[in-house]
Enzyme design. Sequence first.
Site, PDB file in Angstrom:
ATOM      1  N   ARG A 190      93.005  85.432  94.244  1.00 17.19           N
ATOM      2  CA  ARG A 190      94.556  85.160  94.430  1.00 17.19           C
ATOM      3  C   ARG A 190      95.275  85.388  93.089  1.00 17.19           C
ATOM      4  O   ARG A 190      95.134  84.770  92.093  1.00 17.19           O
ATOM      5  CB  ARG A 190      94.585  83.618  94.760  1.00 17.19           C
ATOM      6  CG  ARG A 190      96.006  83.137  95.076  1.00 17.19           C
ATOM      7  CD  ARG A 190      95.661  81.595  95.423  1.00 17.19           C
ATOM      8  NE  ARG A 190      96.376  80.809  94.191  1.00 17.19           N
ATOM      9  CZ  ARG A 190      97.112  79.899  94.138  1.00 17.19           C
ATOM     10  NH1 ARG A 190      97.481  79.096  95.430  1.00 17.19           N
ATOM     11  NH2 ARG A 190      97.631  79.411  92.931  1.00 17.19           N
ATOM     12  N   TYR A 238     105.638  77.973  90.476  1.00 15.73           N
ATOM     13  CA  TYR A 238     104.406  77.522  90.858  1.00 15.73           C
ATOM     14  C   TYR A 238     103.122  78.141  90.927  1.00 15.73           C
ATOM     15  O   TYR A 238     103.260  79.511  90.819  1.00 15.73           O
ATOM     16  CB  TYR A 238     104.880  76.970  92.478  1.00 15.73           C
ATOM     17  CG  TYR A 238     104.670  78.655  93.411  1.00 15.73           C
ATOM     18  CD1 TYR A 238     105.911  78.918  93.300  1.00 15.73           C
ATOM     19  CD2 TYR A 238     103.751  78.765  93.994  1.00 15.73           C
ATOM     20  CE1 TYR A 238     106.101  80.021  94.169  1.00 15.73           C
ATOM     21  CE2 TYR A 238     103.731  79.679  94.688  1.00 15.73           C
ATOM     22  CZ  TYR A 238     104.856  80.493  94.852  1.00 15.73           C
ATOM     23  OH  TYR A 238     104.742  81.751  95.571  1.00 15.73           O
ATOM     24  N   ASP A 244      99.709  83.219  97.371  1.00 13.76           N
ATOM     25  CA  ASP A 244     100.194  82.015  98.084  1.00 13.76           C
ATOM     26  C   ASP A 244     101.708  81.662  97.893  1.00 13.76           C
ATOM     27  O   ASP A 244     102.150  81.888  96.722  1.00 13.76           O
ATOM     28  CB  ASP A 244      99.645  80.919  97.395  1.00 13.76           C
ATOM     29  CG  ASP A 244      99.955  79.349  98.146  1.00 13.76           C
ATOM     30  OD1 ASP A 244     100.902  79.397  98.982  1.00 13.76           O
ATOM     31  OD2 ASP A 244      99.293  78.487  97.657  1.00 13.76           O
ATOM     32  N   HIS A 269     103.793  79.290  98.985  1.00 16.25           N
ATOM     33  CA  HIS A 269     104.103  78.003  98.830  1.00 16.25           C
ATOM     34  C   HIS A 269     105.267  77.606  99.591  1.00 16.25           C
ATOM     35  O   HIS A 269     106.073  76.767  99.076  1.00 16.25           O
ATOM     36  CB  HIS A 269     104.163  77.660  97.441  1.00 16.25           C
ATOM     37  CG  HIS A 269     103.358  76.357  96.952  1.00 16.25           C
ATOM     38  ND1 HIS A 269     103.763  75.206  97.314  1.00 16.25           N
ATOM     39  CD2 HIS A 269     102.029  76.458  96.773  1.00 16.25           C
ATOM     40  CE1 HIS A 269     102.618  74.311  96.785  1.00 16.25           C
ATOM     41  NE2 HIS A 269     101.617  74.879  96.360  1.00 16.25           N
ATOM     42  N   GLU A 315      99.695  83.238 102.425  1.00 14.16           N
ATOM     43  CA  GLU A 315      99.644  82.169 102.572  1.00 14.16           C
ATOM     44  C   GLU A 315     100.812  81.326 102.463  1.00 14.16           C
ATOM     45  O   GLU A 315     101.679  81.607 101.620  1.00 14.16           O
ATOM     46  CB  GLU A 315      98.566  81.074 101.309  1.00 14.16           C
ATOM     47  CG  GLU A 315      98.380  79.788 101.754  1.00 14.16           C
ATOM     48  CD  GLU A 315      97.710  79.217 100.241  1.00 14.16           C
ATOM     49  OE1 GLU A 315      96.910  79.958  99.681  1.00 14.16           O
ATOM     50  OE2 GLU A 315      97.704  77.930 100.454  1.00 14.16           O
ATOM     51  N   GLU A 321      97.081  73.856 104.386  1.00 11.47           N
ATOM     52  CA  GLU A 321      96.640  72.759 103.519  1.00 11.47           C
ATOM     53  C   GLU A 321      97.363  71.574 103.549  1.00 11.47           C
ATOM     54  O   GLU A 321      96.692  70.647 103.028  1.00 11.47           O
ATOM     55  CB  GLU A 321      96.519  73.381 102.064  1.00 11.47           C
ATOM     56  CG  GLU A 321      98.081  73.607 101.699  1.00 11.47           C
ATOM     57  CD  GLU A 321      97.965  74.306 100.100  1.00 11.47           C
ATOM     58  OE1 GLU A 321      97.337  75.126  99.747  1.00 11.47           O
ATOM     59  OE2 GLU A 321      99.056  73.813  99.268  1.00 11.47           O
ATOM     60  N   ARG A 374      93.652  76.673 106.724  1.00  8.83           N
ATOM     61  CA  ARG A 374      93.377  76.088 105.288  1.00  8.83           C
ATOM     62  C   ARG A 374      93.191  74.664 105.377  1.00  8.83           C
ATOM     63  O   ARG A 374      93.379  74.117 104.510  1.00  8.83           O
ATOM     64  CB  ARG A 374      94.421  76.680 104.619  1.00  8.83           C
ATOM     65  CG  ARG A 374      94.188  78.111 104.375  1.00  8.83           C
ATOM     66  CD  ARG A 374      95.024  78.796 103.034  1.00  8.83           C
ATOM     67  NE  ARG A 374      95.334  77.969 102.282  1.00  8.83           N
ATOM     68  CZ  ARG A 374      94.326  77.771 101.262  1.00  8.83           C
ATOM     69  NH1 ARG A 374      93.209  78.190 101.123  1.00  8.83           N
ATOM     70  NH2 ARG A 374      94.744  76.807  99.876  1.00  8.83           N
ATOM     71  N   GLU A 429      88.469  78.932  99.069  1.00  4.18           N
ATOM     72  CA  GLU A 429      89.103  78.831  97.673  1.00  4.18           C
ATOM     73  C   GLU A 429      88.371  78.377  96.734  1.00  4.18           C
ATOM     74  O   GLU A 429      87.531  77.398  97.114  1.00  4.18           O
ATOM     75  CB  GLU A 429      90.454  78.122  98.046  1.00  4.18           C
ATOM     76  CG  GLU A 429      91.293  77.698  96.612  1.00  4.18           C
ATOM     77  CD  GLU A 429      92.514  77.066  96.990  1.00  4.18           C
ATOM     78  OE1 GLU A 429      92.594  76.185  97.753  1.00  4.18           O
ATOM     79  OE2 GLU A 429      93.540  77.311  96.306  1.00  4.18           O
ATOM     80  N   TRP A 476     108.932  72.721  97.341  1.00  2.00           N
ATOM     81  CA  TRP A 476     107.975  72.902  96.414  1.00  2.00           C
ATOM     82  C   TRP A 476     106.640  73.601  97.006  1.00  2.00           C
ATOM     83  O   TRP A 476     106.077  73.248  97.994  1.00  2.00           O
ATOM     84  CB  TRP A 476     107.571  71.703  95.641  1.00  2.00           C
ATOM     85  CG  TRP A 476     106.853  72.286  94.371  1.00  2.00           C
ATOM     86  CD1 TRP A 476     107.282  72.857  93.305  1.00  2.00           C
ATOM     87  CD2 TRP A 476     105.560  72.488  94.208  1.00  2.00           C
ATOM     88  NE1 TRP A 476     106.595  73.330  92.360  1.00  2.00           N
ATOM     89  CE2 TRP A 476     105.145  73.069  92.828  1.00  2.00           C
ATOM     90  CE3 TRP A 476     104.226  71.810  94.908  1.00  2.00           C
ATOM     91  CZ2 TRP A 476     104.023  73.205  92.192  1.00  2.00           C
ATOM     92  CZ3 TRP A 476     103.099  72.244  94.285  1.00  2.00           C
ATOM     93  CH2 TRP A 476     102.807  72.916  93.069  1.00  2.00           C
TER      94      TRP A 476
HETATM   95  C1  CS2 Z   1      97.987  75.477  96.308  1.00  2.00           C
HETATM   96  C2  CS2 Z   1      97.545  74.134  95.872  1.00  2.00           C
HETATM   97  O1  CS2 Z   1      95.621  75.826  96.242  1.00  2.00           O
HETATM   98  C3  CS2 Z   1      96.732  76.251  96.788  1.00  2.00           C
HETATM   99  O2  CS2 Z   1      96.839  77.019  97.606  1.00  2.00           O
HETATM  100  O3  CS2 Z   1      98.798  75.755  97.319  1.00  2.00           O
HETATM  101  O4  CS2 Z   1      97.343  74.308  94.552  1.00  2.00           O
HETATM  102  C4  CS2 Z   1      98.652  73.016  96.078  1.00  2.00           C
HETATM  103  O5  CS2 Z   1      99.557  73.379  95.198  1.00  2.00           O
HETATM  104  C5  CS2 Z   1      98.141  71.441  95.448  1.00  2.00           C
HETATM  105  O6  CS2 Z   1      96.901  71.512  96.303  1.00  2.00           O
HETATM  106  C6  CS2 Z   1      98.930  70.496  95.777  1.00  2.00           C
HETATM  107  O7  CS2 Z   1      98.415  69.431  95.658  1.00  2.00           O
HETATM  108 MG    MG Z   2      98.336  76.728  98.829  1.00  2.99          MG
END
Ligand code: CS2
Ligand code: MG
Length: 404
Positions: A147, A159, A212, A214, A238, A264, A285, A341, A404
């Site tokens: 990633r 991020y 990602d 986000h 993602e 997630e 995910r 992951e 975020w």
């Molecule tokens: C992220 C995470 O792993 C990922 O794909 O999106 O690091 C996410 O930010 C955290 O799990 C939030 O707690």
């Molecule tokens: Mg993520």
Amino acid sequence: MKIVSARVSVCWAGRNYVTLLVDTDEGVQGLGDATLNGRELAVVAYLQEHVCPLLIGRDPQRIEDTWQYLYRGAYWRRGPVTMTAIGAVDVALWDIKSKLAGVPLYQLLGGAVRDSVRVYAHAEGRDRSELLEQVGKLTAAGFDAVRVQAAVPGLDATYGVRGDERAESYEPAASDYPVTQIWDTDRYLRAIPGVFEAVRDAYGGDLAILHDVHNRLTPLEAVQLGRSLEPFRPFWIEDPTLAEDQRSFRQLREGTTVPLAVGETFNSVWDCHDLVQGRLVDYLRLSPSHAGGVTHLRKIHLLAELHGVRTGPHAASDLSPVALAAILHLDLAAPNFGIQEYMERPRGWDDVFSVGYRLEAGRMHPGQEPGLGVTYDERAAERLSYRRRYLPVARLRDGSMSDW
Ligand code: CS2
Ligand code: MG
């Protein structure tokens, strides 16, 4: 057989982890991960006040009935706090059941359908050369899926780029109040195709490249991103848009051929149902910790299998090794598993958790120990107190909140 004790342990092992310990009158213990990053103590209270008292005296082997009892019995369903609490109980009960059977958990899920679990590692860089160097280290260590996250030029923090300590609150030095990061979509959209091009050029066609987003983009921006990345053949993109606005995925599907991963922040089958049935995403995910444990996640994975959707479970380091172990058992036994992951473990994991799973050259295996294969040192955990921590928040340059 009866449950005689159900208690919650909170510790700082490089970051906060919440662990549920369930003991039986026959001396078998089960572990569950109840960590909800940045909202840890909400789950602790849910478990301690409302769930643990209900477990005492129950038969630990009645896993499905306990799941139904906690989910349907509460009337207030779903949501991250509820589903994390139920997930912790469920995983602990599966741990107990497989220990009683004397087999690793994956054997109770139908047994292994593959020899090992392909994982993707995280590469991140404050600039292009740092990113390429990190990808190089990972490929040299045997990872064939990475990633990639790169700092957006002109922004102080991005991020997913931990080299910048303001980016995510992993370390004790981080603020105990949310850090604010400025977000700029235009700069991001201009920067990211070059990042993919550089990684593809440097490491060739065999490397699976993941990314990602986000939840930062509108559907139209996400289509633009997807099209700009198509020539570099991403393994997946993602969370390109807000995960909860599911109408976007149809527009994404119609606009670009990049594979899409989401889930997630989902915690129930009802978050996935329409996306899966409409074949609007390629990878789900969800993790057992945030989506009701092995029992519920397995149902979600079976639904996905029917519709040709694969799995790519979340296992960021804010999920504990108990969660990662449960996920690996599921991965090994799921016909529609896609990729897993994997993040380097935070300093401190080894002080409290011992694990039976192993990593070798970009592949993992949950191990052959009965149950999950994880033990937890409750005494050591008592000395490592909880520290209040938050994920960052994002604002636009005009000061208004962003996602975020
Ligand atoms: C992220 C995470 O792993 C990922 O794909 O999106 O690091 C996410 O930010 C955290 O799990 C939030 O707690
Ligand atoms: Mg993520």
